[in-house]
Scaffold this motif. Structure first.
Motif, PDB file in Angstrom:
ATOM      1  N   VAL A  65       0.833  -1.211   0.000  1.00  0.00           N
ATOM      2  CA  VAL A  65       0.000   0.000   0.000  1.00  0.00           C
ATOM      3  C   VAL A  65       0.866   1.258   0.000  1.00  0.00           C
ATOM      4  N   ALA A  66       1.953   1.230   0.765  1.00  0.00           N
ATOM      5  CA  ALA A  66       2.775   2.434   0.919  1.00  0.00           C
ATOM      6  C   ALA A  66       3.613   2.739  -0.305  1.00  0.00           C
ATOM      7  N   GLN A  67       4.082   1.728  -1.009  1.00  0.00           N
ATOM      8  CA  GLN A  67       4.977   1.972  -2.138  1.00  0.00           C
ATOM      9  C   GLN A  67       4.374   2.911  -3.193  1.00  0.00           C
ATOM     10  N   PRO A  68       3.163   2.660  -3.707  1.00  0.00           N
ATOM     11  CA  PRO A  68       2.624   3.606  -4.689  1.00  0.00           C
ATOM     12  C   PRO A  68       2.331   4.979  -4.085  1.00  0.00           C
ATOM     13  N   LEU A  69       1.939   4.997  -2.802  1.00  0.00           N
ATOM     14  CA  LEU A  69       1.688   6.294  -2.159  1.00  0.00           C
ATOM     15  C   LEU A  69       2.976   7.103  -2.035  1.00  0.00           C
ATOM     16  N   LEU A  70       4.079   6.432  -1.690  1.00  0.00           N
ATOM     17  CA  LEU A  70       5.358   7.122  -1.592  1.00  0.00           C
ATOM     18  C   LEU A  70       5.835   7.594  -2.962  1.00  0.00           C
ATOM     19  N   GLN A  71       5.625   6.769  -3.997  1.00  0.00           N
ATOM     20  CA  GLN A  71       5.979   7.184  -5.358  1.00  0.00           C
ATOM     21  C   GLN A  71       5.195   8.435  -5.760  1.00  0.00           C
ATOM     22  N   ARG A  72       3.909   8.437  -5.444  1.00  0.00           N
ATOM     23  CA  ARG A  72       3.075   9.595  -5.785  1.00  0.00           C
ATOM     24  C   ARG A  72       3.508  10.834  -5.011  1.00  0.00           C
ATOM     25  N   LEU A  73       3.859  10.645  -3.722  1.00  0.00           N
ATOM     26  CA  LEU A  73       4.321  11.767  -2.916  1.00  0.00           C
ATOM     27  C   LEU A  73       5.573  12.387  -3.522  1.00  0.00           C
ATOM     28  N   GLY A  74       6.539  11.556  -3.898  1.00  0.00           N
ATOM     29  CA  GLY A  74       7.760  12.062  -4.530  1.00  0.00           C
ATOM     30  C   GLY A  74       7.453  12.810  -5.819  1.00  0.00           C
ATOM     31  N   GLY A  75       6.545  12.263  -6.626  1.00  0.00           N
ATOM     32  CA  GLY A  75       6.146  12.937  -7.865  1.00  0.00           C
ATOM     33  C   GLY A  75       5.438  14.252  -7.601  1.00  0.00           C
ATOM     34  N   GLU A  76       4.576  14.284  -6.585  1.00  0.00           N
ATOM     35  CA  GLU A  76       3.870  15.526  -6.232  1.00  0.00           C
ATOM     36  C   GLU A  76       4.843  16.616  -5.824  1.00  0.00           C
ATOM     37  N   VAL A  77       5.873  16.251  -5.069  1.00  0.00           N
ATOM     38  CA  VAL A  77       6.863  17.240  -4.627  1.00  0.00           C
ATOM     39  C   VAL A  77       7.567  17.846  -5.831  1.00  0.00           C
ATOM     40  N   VAL A  78       7.962  17.002  -6.776  1.00  0.00           N
ATOM     41  CA  VAL A  78       8.658  17.506  -7.973  1.00  0.00           C
ATOM     42  C   VAL A  78       7.727  18.369  -8.806  1.00  0.00           C
ATOM     43  N   LEU A  79       6.493  17.911  -9.021  1.00  0.00           N
ATOM     44  CA  LEU A  79       5.557  18.692  -9.833  1.00  0.00           C
ATOM     45  C   LEU A  79       5.194  20.011  -9.153  1.00  0.00           C
ATOM     46  N   ALA A  80       5.096  19.999  -7.831  1.00  0.00           N
ATOM     47  CA  ALA A  80       4.821  21.250  -7.111  1.00  0.00           C
ATOM     48  C   ALA A  80       5.984  22.221  -7.259  1.00  0.00           C
ATOM     49  N   ALA A  81       7.202  21.694  -7.328  1.00  0.00           N
ATOM     50  CA  ALA A  81       8.374  22.560  -7.475  1.00  0.00           C
ATOM     51  C   ALA A  81       8.409  23.252  -8.830  1.00  0.00           C
ATOM     52  N   ILE A  82       7.759  22.655  -9.837  1.00  0.00           N
ATOM     53  CA  ILE A  82       7.736  23.300 -11.163  1.00  0.00           C
ATOM     54  C   ILE A  82       6.382  23.947 -11.448  1.00  0.00           C
ATOM     55  N   GLY A  83       5.595  24.160 -10.405  1.00  0.00           N
ATOM     56  CA  GLY A  83       4.343  24.898 -10.555  1.00  0.00           C
ATOM     57  C   GLY A  83       3.117  24.053 -10.804  1.00  0.00           C
ATOM     58  N   SER A  84       3.154  22.787 -10.520  1.00  0.00           N
ATOM     59  CA  SER A  84       2.018  21.868 -10.702  1.00  0.00           C
ATOM     60  C   SER A  84       1.358  22.029 -12.068  1.00  0.00           C
ATOM     61  N   PRO A  85       2.065  21.667 -13.129  1.00  0.00           N
ATOM     62  CA  PRO A  85       1.488  21.835 -14.467  1.00  0.00           C
ATOM     63  C   PRO A  85       0.249  20.965 -14.647  1.00  0.00           C
ATOM     64  N   PRO A  86      -0.775  21.486 -15.314  1.00  0.00           N
ATOM     65  CA  PRO A  86      -1.994  20.700 -15.509  1.00  0.00           C
ATOM     66  C   PRO A  86      -1.739  19.513 -16.434  1.00  0.00           C
TER      67      PRO A  86
END
Length: 191
Positions: free
Chosen positions: A130-151
């Motif tokens: 359960v945690a592995q995909p959630l952690l992957q998504r969290l890491g991706g969210e951090v990167v996307l937030a750093a570049i302005g959360s592109p749609p």
């Protein structure tokens, strides 16, 4: 008098320490970098692609976004799908080592000896799944937030079905005998 540890227990302890050490190394290594490349799912809103970033298609809707302007903390958190999972796996293997240390003679002809550490390891396997995909998504969210959360760019997380299957095997293994039981059939008497 202390009971001597088995080779299986020692091997599992080494594997647990190795996974934990590797997880810590990856977390600290992320602090030395300023880049990341999370896997994302591209939706229709993602076109046209981002002009200033390298987006590499992985086939279908999946792509990797290469970002190089992150802070060191963002870079480390972007890799949490890897190092966080390694730390969880270390905990799982540590529970198996504890089980191996306490399950010497309790197997009683079963494929896997029952015990509380084994049940905890089975739960830990489901937690990893359960945690592995959630952690992957969290890491991706951090990167996307750093570049302005592109749609149109959605962090991707894959579920590893190996872990729930392993949990089921551990629990069902306590019910499976090593040797099939044979019914006692009396031989006919000679007359």
């Amino acid at each position: 008098m202390r009971r001597p540890r088995s080779a299986t227990e020692d091997l599992l302890r080494v594997a647990s320490a190795s996974a934990a050490g590797l997880g810590v190394v990856y977390a600290v290594n992320g602090l030395t970098r300023k880049d990341a490349h999370p896997t994302v799912t591209l939706t229709d809103a993602a076109y046209p692609p981002l002009a200033d970033l390298h987006v590499e298609s992985l086939g279908g809707p999946l792509a990797e976004v290469w970002v190089s302007d992150l802070t060191r903390v963002e870079s480390s958190v972007a890799r949490i799908g890897l190092w966080g999972t390694l730390l969880l796996v270390a905990g799982f293997v540590a529970l198996l080592a504890l089980h191996a240390g306490h399950a010497d003679r309790r197997a009683a002809g079963r494929l896997v000896a029952p015990g509380p550490y084994l049940r905890a390891a089975a739960v830990a396997a489901v937690v990893v799944a359960v945690a592995q995909p959630l952690l992957q998504r969290l890491g991706g969210e951090v990167v996307l937030a750093a570049i302005g959360s592109p749609p149109g760019y959605v962090p991707h997380g894959t579920v590893a079905w190996f872990w729930p299957a392993l949990a089921a095997l551990l629990l069902l293994g306590t019910r499976i005998p090593l040797r099939p039981r044979r019914a006692h059939v009396p031989l006919p008497r000679a007359t």
